[in-house]
Design a protein around this motif. Structure first.
Motif, short mmCIF file in Angstrom:
data_model
loop_
_atom_site.label_atom_id
_atom_site.label_comp_id
_atom_site.label_asym_id
_atom_site.label_seq_id
_atom_site.Cartn_x
_atom_site.Cartn_y
_atom_site.Cartn_z
N UNK A 38 0.52 -1.28 -0.40
CA UNK A 38 -0.16 -0.61 0.17
C UNK A 38 1.12 1.22 0.02
N UNK A 39 0.52 1.59 -0.91
CA UNK A 39 1.61 2.79 -1.07
C UNK A 39 0.91 4.34 -0.50
N UNK A 40 1.23 5.14 -0.03
CA UNK A 40 0.52 6.74 0.22
C UNK A 40 1.66 7.75 -0.10
N UNK A 41 0.40 8.78 -0.87
CA UNK A 41 1.03 9.64 -1.62
C UNK A 41 0.04 10.57 -0.50
N UNK A 42 -0.29 10.96 0.64
CA UNK A 42 -0.36 11.85 1.32
C UNK A 42 -1.24 13.39 0.65
N UNK A 43 -2.43 13.04 -0.09
CA UNK A 43 -2.57 14.19 -0.47
C UNK A 43 -2.41 15.04 -1.76
N UNK A 44 -0.78 14.21 -2.54
CA UNK A 44 -0.32 14.96 -3.42
C UNK A 44 -1.10 14.28 -4.66
N UNK A 45 -2.19 15.38 -5.25
CA UNK A 45 -2.50 13.81 -6.26
C UNK A 45 -2.36 13.94 -7.68
N UNK A 46 -0.71 15.18 -8.08
CA UNK A 46 0.01 15.12 -9.07
C UNK A 46 0.62 14.05 -9.49
N UNK A 47 1.71 13.74 -7.90
CA UNK A 47 2.84 12.35 -7.71
C UNK A 47 1.40 11.49 -7.90
#
Length: 524
Positions: free
Chosen positions: A226-235
């Motif tokens: 499970x990979x987290x992007x912490x709200x950075x939708x572009x990344x």
């Protein structure tokens, strides 16, 4: 699953740098390569007594077992760690479960009724403000008369109790590995579910199939990351199109999805749409000097153009909602459509304001928080603000603050209008209604209607035939649509992006909101 509500616990990944327990791989898994799932959410806790958010419940639903569960496409809970469960009285106050034989935790310890009793008593004893203890307010006591029998005794009739213990809030923990009075903060998790949590970092979590699992599901892979992007939708989007994610589950914006669709074929991706029951509401503080005025709330209801909002901000990835209960769940209604229509009416809005003695533009601040309730929340509020201002009847602005400050502002009564999202704990109309009303409701808007809280909610809770509650829920909808303490805006559609060789994702997209790691596998 999880909901989007109470104040969160401190994110467990922010203080974790540990390697967790190793897990056995499962014999017969169809593919040995890991499946990488991306989410924009954080995981706020891996302790079921604390986590009450979508990211945490993804962990709970895969690492821990519950007595009952919701199989794919089924809205009535079915046995999981339990062999059977049933009410033993006519008043839905005594609920008895018999555990399956030979149940074990991932570390080989025996799972018995004492662990189940411990689990529920622990959650209630800790009563973490960011946890699910509020779901079990009706629970009076838990008994474990023998190793396989658990008896729940309730203070009041609660026909929804089976659904509650089938949710992530019912995740069973080991009394040998968890404190009865304190949260586990080492980032480790000992459960009996299909997977073990083998590592957790700021960037993601890794899960390995649990060789000691003895439940009802067939695990089709050996490892999930499970990979987290912490709200950075572009990344997040770039990771998807760059092939770094196999399944993108939560957090991509409508614009992200549109851009991905443009290169679907060349990138070997598919954008998939499924039924969703997450909802978004505009909430009015009934103690605010402006929004306590019924005419102001009704005027906003007459001016809200959901269709335009959904087309401009969400590009068709959500559905207009005119009900507290979303489509697909018993008790869905059209009360807000019937009362205020689908098309905005400036004339009707003007009349209710004038009836309230308001002839000048009404000044309001619409409060938002940028990530917690979806990546487009600020954009939504700005679009609604424009609709209100364009009517010439309102003078509004939008202010957005981080979630911690947002929750404090709501608790202090500083905001007149704000937004709340809701991901249900279980697919029953009670979970879309009862938490919103009465003293201490999760919306924090100081709304109480005695007919709703003292008559309708207890009556519907006592009914084992859930379809028989539709009349009562219709009555509730009419009352709330007339009082307007909240205004439904939209209902989600679940949109995920998957690589072309990934299979099983369709079974992760139903009204239970359970994201089933075990259904995912790679085509041969």
């Amino acid at each position: 699953m999880s909901r989007v509500k109470h104040s969160p616990a401190i994110s467990v990944i922010s203080v974790l740098a540990a390697t967790l327990l190793s897990a056995c791989s499962i014999t017969g898994a169809s593919d040995e390569s890991e499946i990488i799932v991306g989410i924009a959410d954080d995981v706020l806790s891996v302790d079921p007594a604390s986590g009450y958010d979508p990211g945490s419940w993804i962990v709970f639903n895969n690492v821990f077992q519950t007595l009952l569960t919701f199989p794919v496409g089924v809205l009535e809970p079915q046995p999981e760690a339990a062999e059977s469960c049933r009410f033993t009285d006519d008043d839905a106050r005594v609920y008895r479960c018999i555990l399956k034989e030979g149940m074990e935790f991932s570390n080989g310890e025996e799972l018995n009724s004492s662990d189940v009793k411990f689990t529920f008593e622990r959650t209630l004893a800790i009563k973490d403000p960011g946890g699910p203890a509020s779901m079990f307010q009706s629970l009076k006591s838990v008994e474990a008369p023998d190793d396989r029998t658990v008896i729940f005794k309730l203070k009041t009739s609660d026909a929804t109790f089976p659904s509650k213990i089938a949710s992530g809030a019912g995740s069973i923990v080991s009394e040998d590995d968890y404190s009865p009075v304190g949260l586990r903060r080492d980032g480790e998790a000992v459960g009996s579910g299909p997977y073990t949590l083998t590592s957790l970092t700021e960037d993601g979590a890794t899960f390995s199939a649990n060789g000691n699992y003895k439940g009802s599901v067939d695990v089709k892979n050996s490892k999930v990351k499970l990979k987290f992007f912490h709200g950075d939708t572009e990344s997040f989007k770039n990771a998807v199109t760059g092939g770094q994610v196999d399944v993108a589950y939560r957090g991509l914006t409508a614009r992200n999805l549109s851009e991905i669709r443009e290169e679907e074929d060349s990138a070997g991706l598919s954008v998939v749409e499924g039924a969703g029951v997450e909802v978004k509401h505009m909430v009015f503080n009934m103690n605010d000097p402006v929004t306590e005025i019924l005419g102001v709330r009704k005027a906003i209801a007459f001016l809200l153009d959901r269709e335009t909002l959904i087309n401009s901000v969400h590009e068709g990835t959500t559905l207009p909602l005119y009900s507290l209960v979303p489509t697909g769940i018993i008790g869905h209604d059209t009360a807000f459509f019937d009362a205020y229509g689908a098309q905005p009416s400036r004339n009707k809005a003007k009349r209710v304001l004038e009836s309230a003695g308001l002839t000048d533009r009404v000044k309001l601040t619409l409060w938002s928080t940028p990530i917690r309730y979806g990546p487009s929340t600020d954009e939504e509020l700005k679009a609604i603000s424009k609709q209100l201002n364009d009517s010439g009847l309102f003078d509004t602005e939008v202010k957005s603050v981080d979630f911690e400050q947002y929750e404090k502002g709501i608790s202090a009564g500083k905001y007149g209008v704000y937004v709340k999202g809701w991901v249900p704990d279980y697919p029953d109309p009670e979970n879309f209604t009862a938490p919103f009303f009465g003293p201490g409701n999760v919306l924090g808007n100081n709304y109480n209607n005695e007919e709703v809280t003292n008559e309708i909610i207890p009556s519907t809770a006592a009914s084992r035939d859930r379809s028989a509650t539709e009349g009562d829920f219709a009555r509730m909808h009419r009352i709330v649509a007339d009082d307007v303490p909240m205004l439904p805006i939209w209902q989600s559609q679940q949109n995920i992006v998957v690589k072309k060789d990934v299979r099983g994702y369709q079974k992760c997209l139903d009204a239970s909101t359970i994201f089933r790691f075990w259904e995912l596998y790679r085509a041969a």
